[in-house]
Design an enzyme around this catalytic site. Structure first.
Site, mmCIF file in Angstrom:
data_model
loop_
_atom_site.group_PDB
_atom_site.id
_atom_site.type_symbol
_atom_site.label_atom_id
_atom_site.label_comp_id
_atom_site.label_asym_id
_atom_site.label_seq_id
_atom_site.Cartn_x
_atom_site.Cartn_y
_atom_site.Cartn_z
ATOM 1 N N GLU A 1 10.815 -4.255 0.293
ATOM 2 C CA GLU A 1 10.214 -4.934 1.634
ATOM 3 C C GLU A 1 10.457 -6.434 1.361
ATOM 4 O OE1 GLU A 1 7.017 -1.719 2.981
ATOM 5 O OE2 GLU A 1 6.372 -3.282 1.885
ATOM 6 N N GLY B 1 0.983 -1.191 -0.053
ATOM 7 C CA GLY B 1 -0.171 0.087 0.051
ATOM 8 C C GLY B 1 0.899 1.365 -0.098
HETATM 9 C C1 ABF Z 1 4.339 -0.786 4.348
HETATM 10 O O1 ABF Z 1 3.425 0.085 4.729
HETATM 11 C C2 ABF Z 1 3.774 -1.420 3.524
HETATM 12 O O2 ABF Z 1 3.887 -2.989 2.803
HETATM 13 C C3 ABF Z 1 2.280 -1.627 3.803
HETATM 14 O O3 ABF Z 1 1.718 -1.348 2.526
HETATM 15 C C4 ABF Z 1 2.316 -0.535 4.649
HETATM 16 C C5 ABF Z 1 1.572 -0.360 5.869
HETATM 17 O O4 ABF Z 1 1.518 0.945 6.349
HETATM 18 P P1 ABF Z 1 0.854 1.500 7.520
HETATM 19 O O5 ABF Z 1 1.935 1.033 8.683
HETATM 20 O O6 ABF Z 1 1.254 2.872 7.268
HETATM 21 O O7 ABF Z 1 -0.394 1.212 7.574
HETATM 22 O O8 ABF Z 1 4.579 -1.982 5.531
#
Ligand code: ABF
Length: 230
Positions: free
Chosen positions: A105, A98
């Site tokens: 990652e 997201g």
């Molecule tokens: C990352 O940050 C991503 O893989 C995931 O999309 C997002 C989650 O974000 P948050 O912690 O802001 O909800 O880990």
């Protein structure tokens, strides 16, 4: 507790797993940012770690807060990665991406002996797919890849809009220089089958399904912290 406090609590519990001298993968997102802030305090009070960031954004925050950084080239084997997620199922299969950092990652998580996911309870689902699945694609042949993704999903009985992620009127570009398609297929009952089908498409660089990578998830809710092990 508000949403931010839950993220801080999950991050604090993950920090308790970090020991002196660790080679640490450092995630991306607002929850991972809280981890970086707490980690910076530990570093300031004398803890030694080597951090490998999963995005330019995280690298910038680490530099600003004085968290020592390396690269995966210099430090190709990591002890632990701590990262957020968009969705977590009971087997600890994840949807990530997201924030647009899914490729780095996944590479960093795969280079780590352990990966701990930190999240608030809103991210826990029985079956993945409420959150659109991010698919990182090569810019070349974008339309053909978009069609191939829809066809591959259709062969598995999945359907729904596949849209190019935009930011300020322009396609979102990842740290690797690629585009992202967000695939709103709804519930994904067989994540492994979808993963294989997406990997078979040449224009797909990587997708946001993380299967078998997380060793534990630290989930913060109003009633406390729950740790789920793989
Ligand atoms: C990352 O940050 C991503 O893989 C995931 O999309 C997002 C989650 O974000 P948050 O912690 O802001 O909800 O880990």
């Amino acid at each position: 507790m508000d949403a931010r406090q839950l993220k801080v609590e999950a991050a604090r519990a993950a920090l308790a797993q970090v020991t002196d001298g660790m080679r640490l993968g450092i995630g991306t997102g607002t929850t991972a940012d809280e981890f970086v802030r707490l980690l910076a305090d530990k570093v300031a009070s004398g803890m030694t770690i080597t951090g490998v960031p999963t995005s330019e954004r995280t690298a910038a925050l680490c530099r600003e807060l004085g968290v020592p950084l390396s690269t995966l080239e210099e430090t190709p084997e990591l002890d632990l990665t701590v990262d957020g997620a968009d969705e977590v199922d009971p087997e600890l299969t994840l949807i990530k991406g997201g924030g647009g950092a899914l490729l780095r990652e996944k590479i960093v998580a795969a280079a780590s002996q352990r990966m701990i996911v930190i999240a608030d309870r809103s991210k826990m689902v029985e079956t993945l797919g409420r959150f659109p699945l991010p698919v990182e694609v090569n810019r070349f042949g974008l339309r053909a890849t978009e069609i191939a993704v829809a066809v591959a999903a259709g062969n598995l009985g999945l359907s729904g809009p596949v849209t190019l992620r935009m930011t300020r009127g322009q396609p979102f570009v990842t740290d690797g220089g690629h585009f992202i398609l967000d695939a709103s297929f709804g519930r994904i009952p067989d994540t492994r089958a979808l993963s294989n089908a997406l990997h078979a498409i040449p224009g797909v660089v990587e997708h946001g399904l993380f299967i078998g990578l997380a060793s534990a998830a630290i989930i913060a809710g109003g009633d406390g912290i729950q740790t789920v092990h793989a």
